[in-house]
Design an enzyme around this catalytic site. Sequence first.
Site, PDB file in Angstrom:
ATOM      1  N   ASP A 181       6.374  20.922  20.268  1.00 26.50           N
ATOM      2  CA  ASP A 181       7.413  21.809  20.115  1.00 26.50           C
ATOM      3  C   ASP A 181       8.077  21.548  21.514  1.00 26.50           C
ATOM      4  O   ASP A 181       7.601  21.519  22.397  1.00 26.50           O
ATOM      5  CB  ASP A 181       6.555  23.198  20.218  1.00 26.50           C
ATOM      6  N   PHE A 182       9.304  21.015  21.468  1.00 30.88           N
ATOM      7  CA  PHE A 182      10.323  20.736  22.494  1.00 30.88           C
ATOM      8  C   PHE A 182      10.830  21.978  23.553  1.00 30.88           C
ATOM      9  O   PHE A 182      11.347  21.750  24.364  1.00 30.88           O
ATOM     10  CB  PHE A 182      11.614  19.843  21.963  1.00 30.88           C
TER      11      PHE A 182
ATOM     12  N   ASP B 114       8.548  14.950  17.411  1.00 35.63           N
ATOM     13  CA  ASP B 114       9.297  16.231  16.240  1.00 35.63           C
ATOM     14  C   ASP B 114       7.922  17.237  15.974  1.00 35.63           C
ATOM     15  O   ASP B 114       6.660  17.016  16.462  1.00 35.63           O
ATOM     16  CB  ASP B 114       9.814  15.833  14.914  1.00 35.63           C
TER      17      ASP B 114
ATOM     18  N   HIS C 243      23.111  20.926  18.558  1.00 33.32           N
ATOM     19  CA  HIS C 243      23.908  21.613  17.828  1.00 33.32           C
ATOM     20  C   HIS C 243      23.151  22.563  17.403  1.00 33.32           C
ATOM     21  O   HIS C 243      23.804  23.580  16.960  1.00 33.32           O
ATOM     22  CB  HIS C 243      24.802  20.937  17.243  1.00 33.32           C
TER      23      HIS C 243
HETATM   24  C1  LIG Z   1      19.207  18.647  12.305  1.00 29.44           C
HETATM   25  S1  LIG Z   1      17.474  17.882  12.401  1.00 29.44           S
HETATM   26  C2  LIG Z   1      17.910  16.112  13.102  1.00 29.44           C
HETATM   27  C3  LIG Z   1      16.855  15.156  12.611  1.00 29.44           C
HETATM   28  C4  LIG Z   1      17.265  13.888  13.178  1.00 29.44           C
HETATM   29  N1  LIG Z   1      17.181  13.709  14.786  1.00 29.44           N
HETATM   30  C5  LIG Z   1      18.400  13.228  12.448  1.00 29.44           C
HETATM   31  O1  LIG Z   1      19.375  12.927  13.163  1.00 29.44           O
HETATM   32  O2  LIG Z   1      18.421  13.322  11.534  1.00 29.44           O
HETATM   33  C6  LIG Z   1      16.803  18.940  13.911  1.00 29.44           C
HETATM   34  C7  LIG Z   1      15.389  18.239  14.014  1.00 29.44           C
HETATM   35  O3  LIG Z   1      14.611  19.023  15.096  1.00 29.44           O
HETATM   36  C8  LIG Z   1      13.371  19.197  14.496  1.00 29.44           C
HETATM   37  N2  LIG Z   1      12.890  20.415  15.435  1.00 29.44           N
HETATM   38  C9  LIG Z   1      13.279  21.636  15.186  1.00 29.44           C
HETATM   39  N3  LIG Z   1      12.534  22.498  16.016  1.00 29.44           N
HETATM   40  C10 LIG Z   1      11.899  21.582  16.947  1.00 29.44           C
HETATM   41  C11 LIG Z   1      10.948  22.244  17.707  1.00 29.44           C
HETATM   42  N4  LIG Z   1      10.449  23.141  18.339  1.00 29.44           N
HETATM   43  N5  LIG Z   1      10.400  21.171  18.303  1.00 29.44           N
HETATM   44  C12 LIG Z   1      10.545  19.918  17.852  1.00 29.44           C
HETATM   45  N6  LIG Z   1      11.290  19.483  16.972  1.00 29.44           N
HETATM   46  C13 LIG Z   1      12.042  20.571  16.533  1.00 29.44           C
HETATM   47  C14 LIG Z   1      13.469  19.581  13.209  1.00 29.44           C
HETATM   48  O4  LIG Z   1      12.188  19.563  12.689  1.00 29.44           O
HETATM   49  C15 LIG Z   1      14.420  18.432  12.853  1.00 29.44           C
HETATM   50  O5  LIG Z   1      13.675  17.248  12.729  1.00 29.44           O
END
Ligand SMILES: C[S@@+](CC[C@H](N)C(=O)[O-])C[C@H]1O[C@@H](n2cnc3c(N)ncnc32)[C@H](O)[C@@H]1O
Length: 353
Positions: free
Chosen positions: A238-239, A211, A257
């Site tokens: 950063d994904f 993350d 989503h």
């Molecule tokens: C809606 S949350 C879901 C978290 C977890 N998978 C869950 O089901 O509870 C989306 C996740 O994507 C992560 N995220 C957002 N942008 C990101 C990025 N550019 N690189 C890596 N992770 C990212 C956020 O920090 C967050 O933890």
Amino acid sequence: MIPSAPDPVPTPTAPAPAVSMLRLLGGFQVSQALYVAARARIADRLADGPRTVAELAEAADLRPELLRRLLRTLAAEGVFGYDEPQDRVTLGPLGHTLRTGAPGSVRNVALMWMETHYRPFAGLWQTLHDGIPAAQAELGMPFFDWLGKDPARIATFSGAMGDMMRTVRADALAAVRLDGVRTLVDIGGADGTALAELALREPRLRGTVFDLPHVVAAAPALLRDRGVADRITTEGGDFFTAVPAGADCYLACFVLHDWNDAQALRILGRVHEAAAPDARLLLVETVVGEGTPPEVATLLDLTMLGMLDGRERTRDDWRTLLADADFRLDRVLATGGPMCVVEATRMPRTARV
Ligand SMILES: C[S@@+](CC[C@H](N)C(=O)[O-])C[C@H]1O[C@@H](n2cnc3c(N)ncnc32)[C@H](O)[C@@H]1O
């Protein structure tokens, strides 16, 4: 004297459409009342039995005459019980959902939604004109950028995600099949709640929670706490740039989503580059029209509209998105809850013209 006839007892009827609509329209007020109750830990204070309004008000440092009115409103919604003659408050059928850490609790969601989502939604009208997420307009930057600027916001958000995982997404996690999987990367795995759960279920599983650095920072403590830190590592990044390489399974739970198709394709592209040749991809997401109850998916879609660039997707949307990223949709598993597990397999890169 002729006894007067008793007052006729009105027969219960379904509420008039205007009344039903007024309840929907009043949702914004009820949301705020629930926030006050959650923040003041009213449900926690009732865990050991009934209390008077005066006791609750004193414990929470609130005005008793005003708290009484708020609790009476929430009693009508089934959150608390209120015995007017004795001025006594109890937990109602929904009360436990606001208790800190109780099974089925969504108290952290109450805090997060009202502290981060509530204000942006006042801008929904403009979003429907210019397509800019209301949160981005209100906060002056994309939601996740804003979140990352304050550790307290990140903690509130991760707490809410943990609540969601233990409640509306618990069925989906239980439905995730990991037969033959040795290594798994959880993309956007936040504080590691999901992967810790899977690792406890699958004693031979090794994996990585991936993350943003400031979000995944909370994961090592949670993994140690659950006793899986020897098998599950964490990595910040950063994904959109790169994800950990070489795993035979990639999980993205409630992640794609958040993003529009072009952005989701970039994330899937990084997974495709990193994954082993026949790797599996598991998405825990809603599939519009397929989960139960179906209104969770459409309500979440509204959340995406107001907060982010993302959207909830139908089965056909998922198939097309995955195919465009060179993954084959194998099946959509219903889970008994509002979420589904979308199972896919990495295919060789197709040459695109
Ligand atoms: C809606 S949350 C879901 C978290 C977890 N998978 C869950 O089901 O509870 C989306 C996740 O994507 C992560 N995220 C957002 N942008 C990101 C990025 N550019 N690189 C890596 N992770 C990212 C956020 O920090 C967050 O933890």
